[in-house]
Design a protein around this motif. Structure first.
Motif, PDB file in Angstrom:
ATOM      1  N   GLY A  75      -1.762   7.562   1.623  1.00 56.12           N
ATOM      2  CA  GLY A  75      -1.942   7.842   2.984  1.00 56.12           C
ATOM      3  C   GLY A  75      -1.821   9.153   3.375  1.00 56.12           C
TER       4      GLY A  75
ATOM      5  N   ARG B  16       0.688   2.715  14.218  1.00 59.88           N
ATOM      6  CA  ARG B  16       1.371   3.138  12.869  1.00 59.88           C
ATOM      7  C   ARG B  16       2.529   3.728  12.850  1.00 59.88           C
ATOM      8  NH1 ARG B  16      -1.982   7.877  10.780  1.00 59.88           N
ATOM      9  NH2 ARG B  16      -0.540   9.061  12.194  1.00 59.88           N
ATOM     10  N   ASP B  17       2.716   4.813  13.913  1.00 57.53           N
ATOM     11  CA  ASP B  17       3.889   5.472  13.893  1.00 57.53           C
ATOM     12  C   ASP B  17       5.254   4.710  14.322  1.00 57.53           C
ATOM     13  OD1 ASP B  17       2.512   7.789  13.148  1.00 57.53           O
ATOM     14  OD2 ASP B  17       2.186   8.339  15.364  1.00 57.53           O
TER      15      ASP B  17
ATOM     16  N   ALA C  85       6.199   2.432  11.623  1.00 58.97           N
ATOM     17  CA  ALA C  85       6.762   3.158  10.560  1.00 58.97           C
ATOM     18  C   ALA C  85       8.542   3.354  10.952  1.00 58.97           C
ATOM     19  CB  ALA C  85       6.367   4.461  10.189  1.00 58.97           C
TER      20      ALA C  85
ATOM     21  N   VAL D 201       9.361   4.868   3.736  1.00 60.96           N
ATOM     22  CA  VAL D 201       8.312   4.769   4.567  1.00 60.96           C
ATOM     23  C   VAL D 201       7.589   6.095   4.384  1.00 60.96           C
ATOM     24  CG1 VAL D 201       6.789   4.229   6.381  1.00 60.96           C
ATOM     25  CG2 VAL D 201       9.040   2.817   6.076  1.00 60.96           C
TER      26      VAL D 201
ATOM     27  N   SER E 274       1.962   9.027   6.808  1.00 60.42           N
ATOM     28  CA  SER E 274       0.626   8.686   6.553  1.00 60.42           C
ATOM     29  C   SER E 274      -0.248   9.307   7.531  1.00 60.42           C
ATOM     30  CB  SER E 274       0.547   7.199   6.940  1.00 60.42           C
ATOM     31  OG  SER E 274      -0.980   6.601   6.782  1.00 60.42           O
TER      32      SER E 274
ATOM     33  N   LEU F 219       0.385   2.273   5.745  1.00 61.13           N
ATOM     34  CA  LEU F 219       1.559   2.783   5.333  1.00 61.13           C
ATOM     35  C   LEU F 219       1.866   2.275   3.981  1.00 61.13           C
ATOM     36  CD1 LEU F 219       3.849   1.765   8.637  1.00 61.13           C
ATOM     37  CD2 LEU F 219       2.977   4.283   8.054  1.00 61.13           C
TER      38      LEU F 219
ATOM     39  N   VAL G  71       5.114   1.453   1.742  1.00 62.73           N
ATOM     40  CA  VAL G  71       6.279   1.434   2.021  1.00 62.73           C
ATOM     41  C   VAL G  71       7.097   1.219   0.394  1.00 62.73           C
ATOM     42  CG1 VAL G  71       7.993   0.105   3.128  1.00 62.73           C
ATOM     43  CG2 VAL G  71       5.728   0.622   4.053  1.00 62.73           C
TER      44      VAL G  71
ATOM     45  N   ARG H 223       1.494  -1.585   0.124  1.00 61.55           N
ATOM     46  CA  ARG H 223       0.525  -0.892   1.088  1.00 61.55           C
ATOM     47  C   ARG H 223       0.426  -1.733   2.151  1.00 61.55           C
ATOM     48  NH1 ARG H 223      -5.372   0.336  -0.367  1.00 61.55           N
ATOM     49  NH2 ARG H 223      -5.507  -1.871   0.639  1.00 61.55           N
TER      50      ARG H 223
END
Length: 348
Positions: free
Chosen positions: A157, A269-270, A273, A285, A288, A293, A295, A328
């Motif tokens: 990522g 995404r953020d 995470a 995590v 990315s 992500l 993980v 993933r």
């Protein structure tokens, strides 16, 4: 010094490309009796009885406007996988030449190499998922034709350091392919704007990710006009079908909507995470620059199976070097992300 002529396979240098019916005249026409198509039409209310434009002129012109790159630097493939395969077929002599990949990375570089009988050398990434430049340099020999760099990298990522890619470009006389399938989700700028500076640079992008058109199978390769000409010479005449060309043209008129989706996916995404890192089964995590992500989890394989029992499919990367005990996870819709988190919470 980089010399494209030294890279091209000898049988490709003398290859006369297939000349389709549409290649043998210029200008406009009203009656087409040249390609043995079904002149009565098709069951569909579209002119799909006709072969598509083998040169994708309108589509390349539209891409040129969006990407700010000349049309003679654009090659379109049936997915990026066709671009990858063609680079092997154009520039790597089977049973003789080799390429370098930097695992963990996209698996098709190795699969295509094996199909084309091209040897693979592996410069494994460092623990921080960046290039091991010393190892990479030591692997290069006179038969090394391509170095494959995936940035943002799949499955990790992250973007590769720009200075490291510049180092490779400046010191390798073969092709350097930077695969930017996920570049729209990253802060790092694309390498497409550096094509004039680096004649050995090939940049891969796709309509499958940010553009949301994975089902159309449309990949892009950006390179020097000379490299594009070689790839055009080898490709099948009608590799991009009419439906794909039409729908991609429509999508290119909606850049604003695509940018909105990109921003939303990055925000989700953020946010995902931040939630995942607080779960007891999650050990790490990874940062990315993509729409997924990586993980690290306690018993990733077991968690994968338990999620699968609930109808939630992620990608188990536990058996990949440097991705041990990692899953993933693609960024889904807001509801899908919530369903995933709820399922992970219920495992405790």
């Amino acid at each position: 010094m980089f010399s494209l002529d030294k890279l091209i396979r000898n049988n490709i240098k003398g290859l006369s490309p297939y000349s389709s019916a549409r290649d043998e005249f210029s200008g406009e026409a009203k009656v087409f009796l040249d390609a043995n198509e079904n002149s009565l039409g098709s069951p569909l209310n579209k002119w799909y009885n006709r072969y598509p434009d083998p040169h994708q002129v309108k589509l390349k012109a539209a891409i040129s406007q969006v990407k700010a790159v000349n049309t003679d630097r654009i090659f379109l493939g049936n997915g990026s996988d066709e671009c990858i395969d063609l680079l092997y077929r154009c520039f790597c002599q089977p049973g003789k030449d080799n390429v370098i990949i930097c695992p963990p990375t996209y698996g098709m570089y190795q699969v295509s190499a094996e199909i084309n009988d091209v040897a693979i050398k592996k410069a494994t990434l460092l623990d921080n998922y960046q290039l091991d430049l010393v190892h990479l340099e030591n692997l290069v020999d006179e038969n090394t034709k391509i170095i494959w760099l995936c940035s943002p990298n799949n499955p990790t990522g992250n973007c590769l350091n720009r200075e490291d890619i510049e180092m490779v470009l400046n010191n390798f006389n073969g092709l350097v392919v930077v695969d930017e399938a996920y570049i729209n989700f990253a802060r790092q700028r694309s390498w497409v704007q550096e094509l004039q500076e680096y004649p050995n640079l090939v940049v891969l992008q796709t309509f499958s990710k940010a553009w949301g058109l994975a089902g159309l199978r449309l990949g892009m390769a950006f390179a020097s006009p000379e490299i594009v000409e070689v790839m055009d010479r080898v490709k099948p005449p009608y590799n991009i079908n009419q439906v794909t060309q039409e729908l991609a043209l429509q999508a290119l008129e909606e850049v604003g909507q695509v940018n909105d989706m990109i921003r939303l996916l990055v925000d989700m995404r953020d946010a995902l995470a931040e939630v995942l890192v607080q779960l007891p089964n999650v050990e790490k995590v990874y940062p990315s620059d993509a729409n997924f992500l990586l993980v690290k989890m306690k018993d990733a394989r077991g968690i994968y199976n338990k999620l699968l029992e609930q109808g939630i499919v992620v990608r188990d990367r536990s058996n990949v070097k440097l991705c041990e005990d990692c899953l993933r996870i693609t960024i889904g819709t807001e509801q899908e992300n919530t369903t995933l988190v709820d399922a992970l919470n219920n495992l405790n």
